[in-house]
Design a protein around this motif. Structure first.
Motif, PDB file in Angstrom:
ATOM      1  N   VAL A  64       0.873  -1.166   0.000  1.00  0.00           N
ATOM      2  CA  VAL A  64       0.000   0.000   0.000  1.00  0.00           C
ATOM      3  C   VAL A  64       0.909   1.215   0.000  1.00  0.00           C
ATOM      4  CG1 VAL A  64      -1.740   1.284   1.299  1.00  0.00           C
ATOM      5  CG2 VAL A  64      -1.796  -1.224   1.282  1.00  0.00           C
ATOM      6  N   CYS A  65       0.607   2.194  -0.854  1.00  0.00           N
ATOM      7  CA  CYS A  65       1.438   3.395  -0.890  1.00  0.00           C
ATOM      8  C   CYS A  65       0.588   4.617  -1.177  1.00  0.00           C
ATOM      9  CB  CYS A  65       2.560   3.269  -1.920  1.00  0.00           C
ATOM     10  SG  CYS A  65       2.004   3.355  -3.638  1.00  0.00           S
ATOM     11  N   MET A 123      -9.505  -2.241   2.886  1.00  0.00           N
ATOM     12  CA  MET A 123     -10.388  -2.074   4.034  1.00  0.00           C
ATOM     13  C   MET A 123      -9.531  -2.175   5.282  1.00  0.00           C
ATOM     14  SD  MET A 123     -13.744  -4.225   2.909  1.00  0.00           S
ATOM     15  CE  MET A 123     -14.690  -3.690   4.324  1.00  0.00           C
ATOM     16  N   ARG A 124      -9.978  -1.523   6.341  1.00  0.00           N
ATOM     17  CA  ARG A 124      -9.165  -1.501   7.553  1.00  0.00           C
ATOM     18  C   ARG A 124     -10.066  -1.509   8.776  1.00  0.00           C
ATOM     19  NH1 ARG A 124      -5.308   2.946   7.074  1.00  0.00           N
ATOM     20  NH2 ARG A 124      -4.041   1.340   6.139  1.00  0.00           N
TER      21      ARG A 124
END
Length: 142
Positions: free
Chosen positions: A108-109, A132-133
Motif C-alpha cells: 500500500v502506498c 479495508m481496515r
C-alpha cells in the motif's frame, strides 16, 4: 557504500525506531513495538550507509511464501531519499530467494509513490478490490 542486511541487531532498534518515527504512519512506534514487529515479520531488509554506519533504509514483509507477500514499512532516511536507497530496498525485496515462488507481492502506498513502485511491476490495477481496515484505538484500552 550501502550494506544490505536481512536482520536488525538489537543495538539498532532505537535507531530504527527513530527512522520509523519520521513517517506519518509510524510516529507512535516505540522500541518495544519495533522489537515485536521485527520478531514477527517473515523478512526484513535493512540498509546501512558506510562509513557513517547509519541505518538509512528499512522494509519488512509478511508472507505465506506461496500466495501472497505484503511489503510493509518501507522507509528511507530523509537525508538519503533520491540516492538509490529506496531502489536498493525494493530490489532486495523483489529478488529475495524466499519470495521467488510467491504469486502476489503487494503493498500500500501514497499516490505520489505509484511511479516509484511501478518500476518493479507493481500496479494499482487490482480489479475492484478495495483496501479495508479495522483499527483498534489504543487510547480506549490504556
Amino acid at each position: 557504500m550501502l550494506t544490505t542486511d536481512s536482520t536488525v541487531p538489537a543495538h539498532r532498534v532505537p535507531e530504527l525506531t527513530d527512522l520509523m518515527r519520521t513517517a506519518w504512519w509510524m510516529t507512535d512506534r516505540t522500541p518495544a513495538d519495533v522489537r515485536h514487529l521485527l520478531d514477527h515479520s517473515d523478512l526484513v531488509i535493512a540498509i546501512t550507509n558506510h562509513p557513517t554506519d547509519q541505518l538509512v533504509g528499512f522494509a519488512r514483509v509478511l508472507t505465506d511464501y506461496a500466495y501472497v507477500a505484503l511489503v510493509l514499512d518501507v522507509i528511507v532516511a530523509e537525508t538519503h531519499r533520491g540516492s538509490g536507497v529506496g531502489a536498493a530496498l525494493l530490489d532486495a525485496v523483489v529478488t529475495h530467494p524466499a519470495l521467488a515462488d510467491v504469486r502476489s507481492l503487494e503493498l500500500v502506498c501514497q499516490p505520489d509513490l505509484i511511479p516509484f513502485y511501478r518500476r518493479w511491476g507493481f500496479t494499482e490495477q487490482v480489479g475492484t478490490s478495495r483496501l479495508m481496515r479495522r483499527t483498534a484505538d489504543r487510547r480506549l484500552t490504556d
